[in-house]
Write a protein that holds these residues in place. Structure first.
Motif, PDB file in Angstrom:
ATOM      1  N   ASN A  11       1.173  -1.186  -0.010  1.00 21.12           N
ATOM      2  CA  ASN A  11      -0.253  -0.169  -0.014  1.00 21.12           C
ATOM      3  C   ASN A  11       0.982   1.867  -0.568  1.00 21.12           C
ATOM      4  O   ASN A  11       0.021   2.004  -1.095  1.00 21.12           O
ATOM      5  CB  ASN A  11      -1.112  -0.252   0.590  1.00 21.12           C
ATOM      6  N   ALA A  12       2.049   1.228   1.369  1.00 18.10           N
ATOM      7  CA  ALA A  12       3.212   2.264   1.162  1.00 18.10           C
ATOM      8  C   ALA A  12       3.709   2.341  -0.781  1.00 18.10           C
ATOM      9  O   ALA A  12       3.390   3.704  -0.916  1.00 18.10           O
ATOM     10  CB  ALA A  12       3.863   1.937   2.123  1.00 18.10           C
ATOM     11  N   HIS A  13       3.762   1.678  -1.106  1.00 15.73           N
ATOM     12  CA  HIS A  13       4.135   1.783  -2.227  1.00 15.73           C
ATOM     13  C   HIS A  13       3.386   1.602  -4.032  1.00 15.73           C
ATOM     14  O   HIS A  13       3.581   2.558  -4.600  1.00 15.73           O
ATOM     15  CB  HIS A  13       4.761   0.423  -3.432  1.00 15.73           C
ATOM     16  N   ILE A  14       2.044   1.887  -3.446  1.00 13.70           N
ATOM     17  CA  ILE A  14       1.300   2.309  -4.383  1.00 13.70           C
ATOM     18  C   ILE A  14       1.104   3.711  -4.499  1.00 13.70           C
ATOM     19  O   ILE A  14       0.802   4.324  -4.789  1.00 13.70           O
ATOM     20  CB  ILE A  14      -0.384   1.445  -4.465  1.00 13.70           C
ATOM     21  N   VAL A  15       1.050   4.503  -2.531  1.00 11.48           N
ATOM     22  CA  VAL A  15       1.653   5.650  -2.648  1.00 11.48           C
ATOM     23  C   VAL A  15       2.368   6.289  -3.564  1.00 11.48           C
ATOM     24  O   VAL A  15       1.836   7.391  -4.027  1.00 11.48           O
ATOM     25  CB  VAL A  15       0.842   5.893  -0.961  1.00 11.48           C
TER      26      VAL A  15
END
Length: 142
Positions: free
Chosen positions: A112-116
């Protein structure tokens, strides 16, 4: 802050990102190749992607360095980052196994952090495109 300075800053951020990730993938080639081979959606294309992706990232960084090719670099940054973001989202939704083929410290981010992170850089690329287009139209109007 002037448009040119902001464009230069955005370009520098993207250059750093692409040089860092491209070189990280090449330096850890065997791990990167193995992880791509484990990816459920791109296994067949892994032998091509393992070279094309890091070289493409380095080429995009090169395009971003020069004012003359910067707009193309911003467009390609937008395209590559958007493609990778959609790929990550698809992997999270449809796959039971998600190997991390990211380079360097990015592999330590949660998905999720990578997507953000990617979405932030997609937005920066979009701003770069818009600024560069405005700069070009301002120059052609004069």
């Amino acid at each position: 802050m002037s448009r040119k300075l902001l464009s230069d800053i955005l370009s520098a951020l993207l250059v750093f990102l692409f040089i860092y990730t491209g070189i990280s993938k090449l330096l850890d080639y065997h791990t990167f190749r193995r992880q791509l081979g484990q990816s459920p959606f791109i296994t067949l294309y892994a032998p091509f992607i393992v070279w094309a992706l890091p070289l493409g990232e380095i080429i995009i960084a090169g395009l971003l360095l020069y004012t003359r090719t910067r707009l193309m670099g911003f467009y390609l940054s937008f395209f590559l980052l958007s493609l990778f973001t959609f790929y990550l989202i698809a992997m999270l939704r449809l796959s039971y196994f998600i190997p991390c083929s990211c380079g360097g410290v990015l592999q330590h981010l949660s998905w999720n952090a990578h997507i953000v992170f990617n979405i932030v850089f997609v937005i920066l690329s979009t701003i770069g495109v818009l600024l560069h287009i405005k700069q070009q139209s301002a120059h052609s109007a004069n």
